[in-house]
Design a protein around this motif. Structure first.
Motif, short mmCIF file in Angstrom:
data_model
loop_
_atom_site.label_atom_id
_atom_site.label_comp_id
_atom_site.label_asym_id
_atom_site.label_seq_id
_atom_site.Cartn_x
_atom_site.Cartn_y
_atom_site.Cartn_z
N HIS A 29 88.97 -22.34 96.14
CA HIS A 29 90.02 -21.77 96.46
C HIS A 29 90.55 -20.47 95.30
CE1 HIS A 29 90.53 -24.06 100.30
NE2 HIS A 29 90.74 -25.07 99.54
N GLN B 86 84.01 -12.37 101.41
CA GLN B 86 83.18 -13.11 102.49
C GLN B 86 81.75 -12.62 102.98
OE1 GLN B 86 86.35 -13.88 105.90
NE2 GLN B 86 86.11 -16.05 104.78
N ASP C 20 82.28 -13.17 106.59
CA ASP C 20 82.66 -14.53 107.35
C ASP C 20 81.98 -15.63 106.33
OD1 ASP C 20 84.60 -13.20 108.86
OD2 ASP C 20 83.12 -13.21 110.48
N THR D 213 81.30 -18.38 103.57
CA THR D 213 82.13 -19.30 102.94
C THR D 213 81.61 -19.78 101.63
OG1 THR D 213 81.86 -21.04 104.45
CG2 THR D 213 83.71 -19.55 104.92
N ARG E 100 77.95 -19.65 106.99
CA ARG E 100 78.79 -18.86 108.00
C ARG E 100 79.27 -19.62 109.23
NH1 ARG E 100 78.39 -14.58 111.80
NH2 ARG E 100 79.86 -12.90 111.56
#
Length: 328
Positions: A37, A126, A148, A150, A163
């Motif tokens: 994160h 992303q 998208d 990750t 993804r």
């Protein structure tokens, strides 16, 4: 065959071509390639120091000033190194194929990096960006990997992305390493890329392996098959997973190998190189050993405590050292 870009560049030294890449992984002590994160990382990274040890033939362990402190993620390619600082990619080491010539658009907003053999990957907004050698189209990012995504992992001449829980793969497919199995199309939480094989973990903790199996690196051992894996790493021609806090390794030279006592419990993450394994204990201690022994290598004294991330190149290791991030 090399592409036209490869042919324009100088030939690799024999010592370089003899080695294979591994994906440099990890940010924080999450499963092997789980994307960390960014907001949490930036809070913690202000006091983190970057550590490097091992082979320095190409300057891969000579950390530039920009990456010595306050780095939020590191990734070791075969003979080069990557880091993220304040959202910008910093790269050093071998640049034979421009794998350390960071694209201008990666000066901000980057959340993950992965170093391969002669190419590099980064994740921004992303979307995957790739640079360096485009042999076997390893840097030809498919449209699906431009949104998208990750997690990312760079192998020798191929690349992986995660993804919506599905593994995307492109590049070299001589050993079917980019032919993702049906099980890898949903529910995947972590990925890793070796020289010619790939690994993944499902949301149930099951390890999947495909691609080159000449050294039995995709023959998952029974304890791993029957257990719940929390981390994994792909070396040149071997594989590593963590089950119940214990490291298991299989493939070249390690098919029936035991692991050092310190790697048999309390392990939170792992990294793998050309012939070495690095594991991170829950007390912040990094343990490193060669795949054909159970005797730990000597690591810098600072790697015995407060290690927050580990990553392995062909013959070098990077780590981040400092206090753990604050609890959200």
């Amino acid at each position: 065959m090399p592409t036209h870009h490869d042919r324009r560049r100088c030939a690799l030294p024999r010592t370089l071509t003899a080695l294979a890449a591994v994906c440099g992984l990890l940010t924080l002590a999450h499963p092997a390639t789980a994307v960390s994160h960014p907001s949490t990382q930036r809070l913690a990274a202000a006091d983190w120091d970057t550590l490097a040890w091992g082979d320095n033939t190409y300057g891969q362990t000579t950390i530039p000033a920009a990456a010595q402190k306050a780095v939020s993620a590191v990734s070791a390619g075969a003979f080069h190194s990557l880091a993220i600082k304040d959202g910008a990619v910093v790269a050093w080491g071998s640049n034979l194929y421009q794998q350390t010539d960071v694209p201008a658009q990666l000066s901000s907003g980057v959340t993950a990096v992965s170093g391969g053999y002669l190419h590099s990957l980064a994740l921004k907004n992303q979307a995957v960006t790739a640079w360096g050698s485009d042999r076997y189209d390893s840097t030809a990012v498919p449209p699906a990997a431009k949104s998208d995504v990750t997690a990312i992992a760079a192998g020798q001449y191929f690349s992986l992305a995660l993804r919506h829980g599905a593994v995307l793969a492109w590049g070299d497919n001589r050993y079917e390493q980019t032919d993702t199995p049906e099980e890898a199309h949903t529910g995947i939480t972590a990925i890793a890329a070796g020289a010619y094989h790939a690994l993944a973990i499902t949301d149930e903790g099951k390890v999947l392996a495909w691609g080159d199996n000449r050294n039995k690196q995709t023959d998952i051992p029974t304890p791993v098959k029957n257990g719940v894996s929390t981390a994994l790493a792909a070396g040149k021609d071997f594989s590593v997973a963590v089950v119940g806090g214990r490291v298991y390794a299989w493939g070249a030279k390690v098919a029936s190998q035991n692991v050092p006592t310190l790697a048999q419990s309390k392990i939170t993450s792992v990294a793998a190189g050309h012939g070495h394994i690095v594991a991170l204990r829950d007390d912040g201690r990094a343990i490193e050993w060669k795949v054909n022994t159970t005797t730990p290598n000597t690591v810098p004294a600072t790697a015995n405590t407060k290690i927050q991330a580990i990553t392995a190149g062909a013959h070098h290791t990077l780590a981040l050292h400092g206090d753990p991030p604050p609890t959200p």
